[in-house]
Design a protein around this motif. Structure first.
Motif, PDB file in Angstrom:
ATOM      1  N   GLU A  16       0.886  -1.611  -0.012  1.00 28.14           N
ATOM      2  CA  GLU A  16      -0.084   0.020   0.006  1.00 28.14           C
ATOM      3  C   GLU A  16       0.519   1.907   0.276  1.00 28.14           C
ATOM      4  O   GLU A  16       0.497   2.519  -0.341  1.00 28.14           O
ATOM      5  CB  GLU A  16      -0.724  -0.103   1.146  1.00 28.14           C
ATOM      6  CG  GLU A  16      -1.906   0.966   1.927  1.00 28.14           C
ATOM      7  CD  GLU A  16      -3.430   1.271   0.330  1.00 28.14           C
ATOM      8  OE1 GLU A  16      -3.232   2.584  -0.338  1.00 28.14           O
ATOM      9  OE2 GLU A  16      -3.127   0.212  -0.579  1.00 28.14           O
ATOM     10  N   ARG A  19       2.013   2.029  -3.859  1.00 30.45           N
ATOM     11  CA  ARG A  19       1.441   2.409  -4.673  1.00 30.45           C
ATOM     12  C   ARG A  19       0.699   3.620  -3.789  1.00 30.45           C
ATOM     13  O   ARG A  19       0.581   4.816  -4.793  1.00 30.45           O
ATOM     14  CB  ARG A  19      -0.197   1.484  -4.145  1.00 30.45           C
ATOM     15  CG  ARG A  19      -0.225  -0.064  -5.335  1.00 30.45           C
ATOM     16  CD  ARG A  19      -1.474  -0.315  -4.917  1.00 30.45           C
ATOM     17  NE  ARG A  19      -2.042  -0.849  -3.537  1.00 30.45           N
ATOM     18  CZ  ARG A  19      -1.717  -2.052  -3.289  1.00 30.45           C
ATOM     19  NH1 ARG A  19      -0.808  -3.011  -3.657  1.00 30.45           N
ATOM     20  NH2 ARG A  19      -1.931  -2.076  -1.814  1.00 30.45           N
ATOM     21  N   GLN A  20       0.990   3.915  -3.120  1.00 33.04           N
ATOM     22  CA  GLN A  20       0.351   5.920  -2.471  1.00 33.04           C
ATOM     23  C   GLN A  20       2.002   6.402  -2.982  1.00 33.04           C
ATOM     24  O   GLN A  20       1.655   7.581  -3.357  1.00 33.04           O
ATOM     25  CB  GLN A  20       0.464   5.627  -1.064  1.00 33.04           C
ATOM     26  CG  GLN A  20      -1.129   5.490  -0.590  1.00 33.04           C
ATOM     27  CD  GLN A  20      -0.792   5.348   0.921  1.00 33.04           C
ATOM     28  OE1 GLN A  20      -0.048   5.891   1.655  1.00 33.04           O
ATOM     29  NE2 GLN A  20      -2.152   4.951   1.424  1.00 33.04           N
ATOM     30  N   SER A  23       1.820   7.041  -7.067  1.00 31.66           N
ATOM     31  CA  SER A  23       0.056   7.730  -7.251  1.00 31.66           C
ATOM     32  C   SER A  23       0.920   8.819  -7.148  1.00 31.66           C
ATOM     33  O   SER A  23       0.746   9.733  -7.899  1.00 31.66           O
ATOM     34  CB  SER A  23      -1.119   7.438  -5.815  1.00 31.66           C
ATOM     35  OG  SER A  23      -1.933   8.066  -6.261  1.00 31.66           O
TER      36      SER A  23
END
Length: 62
Positions: A16, A19-20, A23
């Motif tokens: 996670e 992914r952050q 992004s």
């Protein structure tokens, strides 16, 4: 799912976080460029052409 293939909580948190970070980096690049980055097949073609000016199809023909 087998226990040996099951994700650990630490692994899920790390994924996670990645992914952050991706992004956030993408948003930074898009704002710097002034437009959204291409997604999916368009992005594949964009990245393929940026390396040498040829599309993926042109490379396979050579």
């Amino acid at each position: 799912m087998n226990d040996e293939r099951k994700s650990s909580k630490a692994g899920e948190r790390a994924a996670e976080g990645l992914r952050q970070a991706a992004s956030k980096d993408e948003a930074k690049n898009e704002s710097k460029m002034g437009h959204d980055l291409a997604k999916g097949a368009d992005r594949f073609e964009e990245r393929s052409k940026s390396s040498d000016g040829k599309s993926a199809g042109e490379k396979q023909k050579d």
